[in-house]
Design a protein around this motif. Sequence first.
Motif, PDB file in Angstrom:
ATOM      1  N   MET A 223       3.734 -39.589 -13.178  1.00 24.03           N
ATOM      2  CA  MET A 223       3.998 -40.017 -14.550  1.00 24.03           C
ATOM      3  C   MET A 223       2.894 -40.967 -14.985  1.00 24.03           C
ATOM      4  SD  MET A 223       7.167 -42.617 -13.760  1.00 24.03           S
ATOM      5  CE  MET A 223       7.204 -43.382 -15.334  1.00 24.03           C
ATOM      6  N   GLN A 224       2.974 -41.473 -16.198  1.00 25.81           N
ATOM      7  CA  GLN A 224       1.972 -42.399 -16.702  1.00 25.81           C
ATOM      8  C   GLN A 224       2.640 -43.601 -17.354  1.00 25.81           C
ATOM      9  OE1 GLN A 224      -0.515 -40.163 -19.383  1.00 25.81           O
ATOM     10  NE2 GLN A 224      -1.847 -39.467 -17.727  1.00 25.81           N
ATOM     11  N   PHE A 225       1.929 -44.749 -17.321  1.00 30.14           N
ATOM     12  CA  PHE A 225       2.366 -45.955 -18.012  1.00 30.14           C
ATOM     13  C   PHE A 225       1.378 -46.214 -19.147  1.00 30.14           C
ATOM     14  CE2 PHE A 225       4.316 -46.562 -13.893  1.00 30.14           C
ATOM     15  CZ  PHE A 225       5.505 -47.219 -14.168  1.00 30.14           C
ATOM     16  N   SER A 226       1.900 -46.526 -20.321  1.00 31.22           N
ATOM     17  CA  SER A 226       1.009 -46.873 -21.435  1.00 31.22           C
ATOM     18  C   SER A 226       0.474 -48.291 -21.223  1.00 31.22           C
ATOM     19  CB  SER A 226       1.765 -46.802 -22.758  1.00 31.22           C
ATOM     20  OG  SER A 226       2.724 -47.831 -22.834  1.00 31.22           O
ATOM     21  N   LYS A 227      -0.606 -48.613 -21.901  1.00 32.54           N
ATOM     22  CA  LYS A 227      -1.176 -49.959 -21.810  1.00 32.54           C
ATOM     23  C   LYS A 227      -0.186 -51.006 -22.306  1.00 32.54           C
ATOM     24  CE  LYS A 227      -5.995 -48.597 -22.079  1.00 32.54           C
ATOM     25  NZ  LYS A 227      -7.270 -48.737 -22.786  1.00 32.54           N
ATOM     26  N   GLN A 228       0.589 -50.628 -23.332  1.00 36.16           N
ATOM     27  CA  GLN A 228       1.589 -51.566 -23.870  1.00 36.16           C
ATOM     28  C   GLN A 228       2.693 -51.835 -22.846  1.00 36.16           C
ATOM     29  OE1 GLN A 228       0.617 -48.762 -25.491  1.00 36.16           O
ATOM     30  NE2 GLN A 228      -0.513 -49.534 -27.270  1.00 36.16           N
ATOM     31  N   ALA A 229       3.095 -50.798 -22.112  1.00 37.06           N
ATOM     32  CA  ALA A 229       4.138 -50.977 -21.095  1.00 37.06           C
ATOM     33  C   ALA A 229       3.636 -51.889 -19.977  1.00 37.06           C
ATOM     34  CB  ALA A 229       4.570 -49.627 -20.523  1.00 37.06           C
TER      35      ALA A 229
ATOM     36  N   VAL B 274      -2.268 -61.580 -12.735  1.00 34.61           N
ATOM     37  CA  VAL B 274      -0.945 -60.933 -12.755  1.00 34.61           C
ATOM     38  C   VAL B 274      -1.046 -59.592 -13.469  1.00 34.61           C
ATOM     39  CG1 VAL B 274       1.405 -61.091 -13.687  1.00 34.61           C
ATOM     40  CG2 VAL B 274       0.384 -63.070 -12.572  1.00 34.61           C
ATOM     41  N   HIS B 275      -1.744 -59.568 -14.588  1.00 29.05           N
ATOM     42  CA  HIS B 275      -1.898 -58.327 -15.352  1.00 29.05           C
ATOM     43  C   HIS B 275      -2.621 -57.266 -14.516  1.00 29.05           C
ATOM     44  CE1 HIS B 275      -2.145 -55.833 -18.940  1.00 29.05           C
ATOM     45  NE2 HIS B 275      -3.414 -55.590 -18.629  1.00 29.05           N
ATOM     46  N   TYR B 276      -3.667 -57.668 -13.822  1.00 25.35           N
ATOM     47  CA  TYR B 276      -4.410 -56.728 -12.975  1.00 25.35           C
ATOM     48  C   TYR B 276      -3.517 -56.167 -11.862  1.00 25.35           C
ATOM     49  CZ  TYR B 276      -7.737 -54.956  -9.567  1.00 25.35           C
ATOM     50  OH  TYR B 276      -8.400 -54.163  -8.667  1.00 25.35           O
ATOM     51  N   THR B 277      -2.767 -57.045 -11.211  1.00 26.21           N
ATOM     52  CA  THR B 277      -1.893 -56.625 -10.117  1.00 26.21           C
ATOM     53  C   THR B 277      -0.799 -55.687 -10.616  1.00 26.21           C
ATOM     54  OG1 THR B 277      -2.321 -58.710  -8.986  1.00 26.21           O
ATOM     55  CG2 THR B 277      -0.406 -57.449  -8.242  1.00 26.21           C
ATOM     56  N   VAL B 278      -0.209 -56.017 -11.740  1.00 26.48           N
ATOM     57  CA  VAL B 278       0.821 -55.146 -12.324  1.00 26.48           C
ATOM     58  C   VAL B 278       0.209 -53.791 -12.672  1.00 26.48           C
ATOM     59  CG1 VAL B 278       2.302 -54.812 -14.355  1.00 26.48           C
ATOM     60  CG2 VAL B 278       2.320 -56.987 -13.150  1.00 26.48           C
ATOM     61  N   GLY B 279      -0.987 -53.793 -13.206  1.00 28.09           N
ATOM     62  CA  GLY B 279      -1.668 -52.540 -13.520  1.00 28.09           C
ATOM     63  C   GLY B 279      -1.879 -51.674 -12.286  1.00 28.09           C
ATOM     64  N   CYS B 280      -2.298 -52.309 -11.193  1.00 30.26           N
ATOM     65  CA  CYS B 280      -2.494 -51.567  -9.934  1.00 30.26           C
ATOM     66  C   CYS B 280      -1.179 -51.005  -9.417  1.00 30.26           C
ATOM     67  CB  CYS B 280      -3.126 -52.474  -8.884  1.00 30.26           C
ATOM     68  SG  CYS B 280      -4.831 -52.923  -9.220  1.00 30.26           S
ATOM     69  N   LEU B 281      -0.127 -51.815  -9.469  1.00 32.71           N
ATOM     70  CA  LEU B 281       1.188 -51.349  -9.014  1.00 32.71           C
ATOM     71  C   LEU B 281       1.700 -50.207  -9.881  1.00 32.71           C
ATOM     72  CD1 LEU B 281       2.871 -54.775  -8.204  1.00 32.71           C
ATOM     73  CD2 LEU B 281       2.150 -53.032  -6.562  1.00 32.71           C
ATOM     74  N   CYS B 282       1.521 -50.320 -11.179  1.00 32.71           N
ATOM     75  CA  CYS B 282       1.942 -49.247 -12.092  1.00 32.71           C
ATOM     76  C   CYS B 282       1.169 -47.962 -11.807  1.00 32.71           C
ATOM     77  CB  CYS B 282       1.755 -49.674 -13.545  1.00 32.71           C
ATOM     78  SG  CYS B 282       2.965 -50.884 -14.106  1.00 32.71           S
ATOM     79  N   GLN B 283      -0.106 -48.104 -11.511  1.00 33.78           N
ATOM     80  CA  GLN B 283      -0.917 -46.939 -11.190  1.00 33.78           C
ATOM     81  C   GLN B 283      -0.414 -46.267  -9.909  1.00 33.78           C
ATOM     82  OE1 GLN B 283      -5.073 -47.829 -10.808  1.00 33.78           O
ATOM     83  NE2 GLN B 283      -5.677 -45.687 -10.702  1.00 33.78           N
ATOM     84  N   ASP B 284      -0.080 -47.062  -8.899  1.00 35.11           N
ATOM     85  CA  ASP B 284       0.461 -46.511  -7.655  1.00 35.11           C
ATOM     86  C   ASP B 284       1.774 -45.775  -7.893  1.00 35.11           C
ATOM     87  OD1 ASP B 284      -1.686 -47.577  -6.301  1.00 35.11           O
ATOM     88  OD2 ASP B 284      -0.565 -49.288  -5.483  1.00 35.11           O
ATOM     89  N   VAL B 285       2.657 -46.389  -8.675  1.00 38.50           N
ATOM     90  CA  VAL B 285       3.945 -45.767  -8.979  1.00 38.50           C
ATOM     91  C   VAL B 285       3.735 -44.492  -9.794  1.00 38.50           C
ATOM     92  CG1 VAL B 285       6.111 -46.051 -10.272  1.00 38.50           C
ATOM     93  CG2 VAL B 285       5.273 -47.911  -8.830  1.00 38.50           C
ATOM     94  N   ALA B 286       2.831 -44.549 -10.739  1.00 40.57           N
ATOM     95  CA  ALA B 286       2.544 -43.382 -11.583  1.00 40.57           C
ATOM     96  C   ALA B 286       2.062 -42.205 -10.740  1.00 40.57           C
ATOM     97  CB  ALA B 286       1.512 -43.737 -12.644  1.00 40.57           C
ATOM     98  N   GLU B 287       1.208 -42.476  -9.753  1.00 39.83           N
ATOM     99  CA  GLU B 287       0.723 -41.412  -8.883  1.00 39.83           C
ATOM    100  C   GLU B 287       1.842 -40.850  -8.011  1.00 39.83           C
ATOM    101  OE1 GLU B 287      -2.529 -43.146  -6.741  1.00 39.83           O
ATOM    102  OE2 GLU B 287      -3.815 -43.218  -8.522  1.00 39.83           O
ATOM    103  N   ASP B 288       2.691 -41.738  -7.488  1.00 39.41           N
ATOM    104  CA  ASP B 288       3.803 -41.295  -6.635  1.00 39.41           C
ATOM    105  C   ASP B 288       4.815 -40.465  -7.407  1.00 39.41           C
ATOM    106  OD1 ASP B 288       2.716 -42.510  -4.432  1.00 39.41           O
ATOM    107  OD2 ASP B 288       4.023 -44.280  -4.507  1.00 39.41           O
ATOM    108  N   LYS B 289       5.125 -40.896  -8.621  1.00 37.32           N
ATOM    109  CA  LYS B 289       6.185 -40.256  -9.416  1.00 37.32           C
ATOM    110  C   LYS B 289       5.648 -39.224 -10.400  1.00 37.32           C
ATOM    111  CE  LYS B 289       9.281 -42.911  -7.553  1.00 37.32           C
ATOM    112  NZ  LYS B 289      10.239 -42.412  -6.602  1.00 37.32           N
TER     113      LYS B 289
END
Length: 123
Positions: free
Chosen positions: A24-30, A7-22
């Motif tokens: 922006m960046q997500f912190s590791k804590q987020a 789950v953590h890996y998948t969320v990380g991948c999704l956050c990375q995709d969103v970060a690239e689209d928008k």
Amino acid sequence: QRLKAAVHYTVGCLCQDVAEDKDMQFSKQAIAAISEITFRQCGVFLILCRHAKRSTVTTEDVKLLARRSSCLLKYITEKSEELALCNMEQKEKKKKKSSAVKEGRTSGEHEAAVTESEDYNMA
């Protein structure tokens, strides 16, 4: 633990995709917080499905759980309808293929029967 890591890996991948689209960046804590919330929410879903004595979660179950977020419910409903339409189209294609194969067999069988009867009549 492996499920939680997945789950953590998948969320990380999704956050990375969103970060690239928008842009922006997500912190590791987020990412860790989103992963934990997601994992716990899935546990709640599982408990509700067990309470309903279900072994399979359906799209209706997911819609019921997402009803508090109107935009999420709308998105899930649209995707569910798209998937249902695709499934129906695939089933129709399979039916057409199988009926064409059956028709081919029956006409072939008919030809064989006619040939046999002609052979019998000649003898």
